[in-house]
Design a protein around this motif. Structure first.
Motif, PDB file in Angstrom:
ATOM      1  N   PRO A   1       4.216  -8.702  -6.053  1.00 35.21           N
ATOM      2  CA  PRO A   1       3.184  -9.730  -5.864  1.00 35.21           C
ATOM      3  C   PRO A   1       1.824  -9.153  -5.482  1.00 35.21           C
ATOM      4  CG  PRO A   1       4.715  -9.693  -4.001  1.00 35.21           C
ATOM      5  CD  PRO A   1       5.299  -8.805  -5.060  1.00 35.21           C
ATOM      6  N   ASP A   2       1.817  -7.890  -5.055  1.00 43.00           N
ATOM      7  CA  ASP A   2       0.575  -7.251  -4.659  1.00 43.00           C
ATOM      8  C   ASP A   2      -0.144  -6.574  -5.817  1.00 43.00           C
ATOM      9  OD1 ASP A   2       3.118  -5.747  -4.162  1.00 43.00           O
ATOM     10  OD2 ASP A   2       1.754  -4.042  -4.087  1.00 43.00           O
ATOM     11  N   ALA A   3       0.385  -6.695  -7.043  1.00 44.22           N
ATOM     12  CA  ALA A   3      -0.155  -5.925  -8.168  1.00 44.22           C
ATOM     13  C   ALA A   3      -1.623  -6.224  -8.444  1.00 44.22           C
ATOM     14  CB  ALA A   3       0.673  -6.174  -9.428  1.00 44.22           C
TER      15      ALA A   3
ATOM     16  N   SER B   1       0.824  -1.195   0.000  1.00 40.93           N
ATOM     17  CA  SER B   1       0.000   0.000   0.000  1.00 40.93           C
ATOM     18  C   SER B   1       0.860   1.247   0.000  1.00 40.93           C
ATOM     19  CB  SER B   1      -0.927   0.013   1.220  1.00 40.93           C
ATOM     20  OG  SER B   1      -0.169   0.005   2.420  1.00 40.93           O
ATOM     21  N   ARG B   2       0.278   2.317  -0.534  1.00 43.81           N
ATOM     22  CA  ARG B   2       0.986   3.590  -0.577  1.00 43.81           C
ATOM     23  C   ARG B   2       0.481   4.454   0.575  1.00 43.81           C
ATOM     24  NH1 ARG B   2       0.425   5.336  -6.062  1.00 43.81           N
ATOM     25  NH2 ARG B   2      -1.510   6.426  -5.591  1.00 43.81           N
ATOM     26  N   PRO B   3       1.366   4.824   1.490  1.00 43.49           N
ATOM     27  CA  PRO B   3       0.919   5.629   2.628  1.00 43.49           C
ATOM     28  C   PRO B   3       0.280   6.930   2.172  1.00 43.49           C
ATOM     29  CG  PRO B   3       3.149   4.783   2.974  1.00 43.49           C
ATOM     30  CD  PRO B   3       2.792   4.502   1.549  1.00 43.49           C
ATOM     31  N   ASP B   4      -0.706   7.365   2.906  1.00 45.03           N
ATOM     32  CA  ASP B   4      -1.355   8.642   2.603  1.00 45.03           C
ATOM     33  C   ASP B   4      -0.329   9.766   2.673  1.00 45.03           C
ATOM     34  OD1 ASP B   4      -3.777   7.365   2.353  1.00 45.03           O
ATOM     35  OD2 ASP B   4      -4.410   7.779   4.417  1.00 45.03           O
ATOM     36  N   GLY B   5      -0.391  10.647   1.700  1.00 42.38           N
ATOM     37  CA  GLY B   5       0.486  11.814   1.713  1.00 42.38           C
ATOM     38  C   GLY B   5       1.864  11.568   1.126  1.00 42.38           C
ATOM     39  N   LEU B   6       2.142  10.345   0.666  1.00 45.03           N
ATOM     40  CA  LEU B   6       3.452  10.075   0.069  1.00 45.03           C
ATOM     41  C   LEU B   6       3.549  10.811  -1.260  1.00 45.03           C
ATOM     42  CD1 LEU B   6       6.038   8.329   0.521  1.00 45.03           C
ATOM     43  CD2 LEU B   6       4.989   6.636  -0.992  1.00 45.03           C
ATOM     44  N   ASP B   7       4.562  11.655  -1.413  1.00 48.60           N
ATOM     45  CA  ASP B   7       4.645  12.443  -2.639  1.00 48.60           C
ATOM     46  C   ASP B   7       5.053  11.563  -3.814  1.00 48.60           C
ATOM     47  OD1 ASP B   7       7.639  12.722  -3.319  1.00 48.60           O
ATOM     48  OD2 ASP B   7       7.592  13.267  -1.204  1.00 48.60           O
TER      49      ASP B   7
ATOM     50  N   TRP C   1       7.726   6.891  -6.420  1.00 50.45           N
ATOM     51  CA  TRP C   1       8.565   6.317  -7.487  1.00 50.45           C
ATOM     52  C   TRP C   1       9.757   5.578  -6.891  1.00 50.45           C
ATOM     53  CZ3 TRP C   1      13.640   7.634  -8.953  1.00 50.45           C
ATOM     54  CH2 TRP C   1      14.082   7.097 -10.176  1.00 50.45           C
ATOM     55  N   LYS C   2      10.439   6.210  -5.957  1.00 48.37           N
ATOM     56  CA  LYS C   2      11.596   5.569  -5.341  1.00 48.37           C
ATOM     57  C   LYS C   2      11.215   4.253  -4.666  1.00 48.37           C
ATOM     58  CE  LYS C   2      14.180   9.841  -4.283  1.00 48.37           C
ATOM     59  NZ  LYS C   2      14.699  10.675  -3.177  1.00 48.37           N
ATOM     60  N   ALA C   3      10.074   4.220  -4.005  1.00 44.85           N
ATOM     61  CA  ALA C   3       9.674   3.059  -3.225  1.00 44.85           C
ATOM     62  C   ALA C   3       8.969   1.989  -4.048  1.00 44.85           C
ATOM     63  CB  ALA C   3       8.757   3.508  -2.083  1.00 44.85           C
ATOM     64  N   GLY C   4       8.724   2.245  -5.324  1.00 47.75           N
ATOM     65  CA  GLY C   4       8.005   1.269  -6.132  1.00 47.75           C
ATOM     66  C   GLY C   4       6.535   1.214  -5.771  1.00 47.75           C
TER      67      GLY C   4
ATOM     68  N   PRO D   1       2.742  -1.261 -12.572  1.00 47.34           N
ATOM     69  CA  PRO D   1       3.438  -2.478 -12.148  1.00 47.34           C
ATOM     70  C   PRO D   1       4.878  -2.620 -12.632  1.00 47.34           C
ATOM     71  CG  PRO D   1       1.171  -2.994 -12.696  1.00 47.34           C
ATOM     72  CD  PRO D   1       1.375  -1.556 -13.078  1.00 47.34           C
ATOM     73  N   LEU D   2       5.157  -2.353 -13.906  1.00 44.50           N
ATOM     74  CA  LEU D   2       6.524  -2.562 -14.381  1.00 44.50           C
ATOM     75  C   LEU D   2       7.488  -1.566 -13.746  1.00 44.50           C
ATOM     76  CD1 LEU D   2       8.354  -4.225 -16.215  1.00 44.50           C
ATOM     77  CD2 LEU D   2       7.911  -2.581 -18.050  1.00 44.50           C
ATOM     78  N   VAL D   3       7.065  -0.324 -13.592  1.00 43.20           N
ATOM     79  CA  VAL D   3       7.904   0.675 -12.926  1.00 43.20           C
ATOM     80  C   VAL D   3       8.152   0.264 -11.483  1.00 43.20           C
ATOM     81  CG1 VAL D   3       8.041   3.075 -12.164  1.00 43.20           C
ATOM     82  CG2 VAL D   3       7.139   2.530 -14.438  1.00 43.20           C
ATOM     83  N   ASP D   4       7.104  -0.152 -10.788  1.00 44.09           N
ATOM     84  CA  ASP D   4       7.251  -0.537  -9.394  1.00 44.09           C
ATOM     85  C   ASP D   4       8.136  -1.771  -9.247  1.00 44.09           C
ATOM     86  OD1 ASP D   4       5.646   1.565  -8.717  1.00 44.09           O
ATOM     87  OD2 ASP D   4       3.839   0.378  -8.391  1.00 44.09           O
TER      88      ASP D   4
END
Length: 473
Positions: free
Chosen positions: A444-446, A329-335, A340-343, A348-351
């Motif tokens: 795997p979460d895609a 999951s992407r935390p709320d407020g993550l810029d 991008w850095k965290a995938g 999916p391919l970028v992540d």
């Protein structure tokens, strides 16, 4: 007689002309100086520091077996090297050439000092097949297009690899012992995120030569196709071994000759060696390659510089050991940049690529292009921001290939892909990861409800990028 071999990005015993010369001339001492203080010298990224620590451990053992002690020191090399040479009573000093602007300034200073001190100093060609100043276009300038560059360079006669020195005479006792590697703090401690790197890589000369043999024994035959399939072991994975000089380009080139002519794969791989040469050719003639667009028109491009950009690790990755593919999951407020850095872009391919990068300090080259294109063209972030993140996280990041390849993707560099060539991650995934094996491995979460929505619409963001490009034409 004491001879000094000053080692840098050439951490090997075989095909090392500086080391061979030092061992031939008398009692040899190898010196490595961690120089992150000289003007313009770029400090290493964290993944590179991890690699360097282990590489120096291995090198000390390898050289010790040859009777050559390895001394470790820190500081500005133009001061440290002369001071050590005087203390050790060295009469000769040898090194292999470097091609970055600040590095050449340091080397010139040491050579000038040696001349004034009546000490023999000599440098050698060891890390490139060609000397960048020897290859010029018909107009007398540096090459800006790869194909004619490689046509000129590949026509040269490359020397064969040199043997490692025989067991050397022990140098006189009493020379300074140097510093303890553990005191350099190169390894991550709080937290230690390097588990994935340790599982993926074995630094050192023996491991590099083994990787070369393994590649030439199989994957090279299908390299023309396999290099684009991120789920398959179709690449050489030699890039960190070349970057740290565990293997030399001469060793790779002449080993490749044993399979050249057996299909398209070896020929295509040869051009990849050529691309590495081309990147260093660019850096030699443009020392500010990492901070300045080679195409001045792009100075006016409206790229974004997000607050906190650069190599700072986003909060979502801090404390993550790198031993799992990522989080769902992407935390709320993550810029967007941190996502991008965290995938966690929702693409999916970028992540997958970004999570592979954080896990093992390396990313498949096809996916590198896609991830870089997404940052620069879909998110509109300056290529320098992405280049700095790769510098921080890649074990194979070198001063030439890293910025040259980012400029290639951004359209601002030599022989660059046209800006309007925007990699579509969805079509790239369908073409090069058709069964989803690579994405499934790293994301795997895609296909789960927790997987984040895409940060941007690919079609709309592509249109915005092209509109921005029109504004500078």
């Amino acid at each position: 007689m004491v001879s000094l071999a000053w080692l840098r990005d050439d951490l090997r015993a075989a095909d090392n002309p500086a080391l061979l010369a030092a061992a031939h001339e008398g009692g040899a001492i190898a010196l490595y100086v961690l120089d992150q203080e000289s003007p313009g010298i770029r400090p290493l990224g964290s993944a590179a520091k991890w690699w360097l620590h282990h590489a120096l451990q291995v090198l000390r053992e390898d050289l010790g077996a040859l009777g050559i002690p390895l001394v470790l020191l820190r500081g500005p090399a133009a001061e440290v090297v002369p001071a050590f040479a005087r203390a050790a009573g060295a009469e000769r000093i040898f090194w292999n050439r470097r091609y970055g602007g600040p590095e050449r300034t340091v080397d010139t200073a040491v050579k000038d000092w040696a001349a004034g001190a009546d000490l023999h100093a000599e440098s050698f060609q060891a890390s490139l097949l060609h000397e960048p100043w020897t290859v010029r276009t018909g107009q007398g300038g540096p090459y800006r297009v790869f194909t004619p560059f490689w046509r000129a360079v590949s026509a040269l006669d490359f020397r064969g690899p040199l043997d490692a020195p025989a067991k050397a005479a022990a140098p006189p006792s009493g020379f300074p012992s140097g510093e303890d590697l553990e005191d350099w703090g190169l390894l991550p401690r709080h937290p230690d995120w390097s588990a994935g790197l340790a599982a993926a890589w074995t630094p050192g000369e023996a491991a590099g030569l083994a990787a070369l043999r393994e590649f030439l024994d199989g994957p090279v035959q299908d390299y023309d196709d396999g290099r684009d399939r991120p789920a398959k072991p179709g690449t050489s994975r030699l890039s960190p071994y070349l970057r740290w000089g565990h293997v030399s380009p001469f060793q790779v080139w002449h080993a490749l000759s044993t399979v050249r002519g057996t299909g398209a794969g070896p020929e295509v791989f040869g051009t990849e060696i050529g691309w590495r040469e081309f990147c260093w050719h660019q850096l030699f003639h443009n020392p500010d390659l990492a901070v300045k667009n080679l195409r001045p028109a792009f100075d006016a491009f409206p790229w974004e510089w997000p607050e906190g950009s650069g190599p700072v690790t986003p909060p979502v990755l801090r404390g993550h050991s790198g031993d799992s593919p990522g989080q769902a999951s992407r935390p709320d407020g993550l810029d967007p940049l941190d996502a991008w850095k965290a995938g966690l872009t929702g693409i999916p391919l970028v992540d997958a690529g970004q999570r592979q990068l954080w896990n093992m300090g390396w990313m498949h080259n096809r996916v590198r292009m896609v991830a870089a294109s997404f940052l620069v063209k879909n998110l509109g972030v300056h290529w320098r921001v992405g280049e700095e993140w790769f510098w921080e996280t890649l074990v194979d990041a070198d001063p030439a290939s890293n910025p040259a390849n980012w400029q290639w993707v951004a359209g601002s560099g030599a022989d660059a892909a046209p800006f309007f060539r925007i990699f579509n991650p969805e079509t790239q995934a369908k073409r090069f990861d058709p069964d989803g094996a690579y994405i499934s491995r790293w994301v795997p979460d895609a296909m789960t409800p927790a997987y984040p929505e895409p940060l941007v619409d690919l079609r709309e963001s592509r249109r915005h990028a092209l509109d921005a490009y029109e504004s500078i034409r």
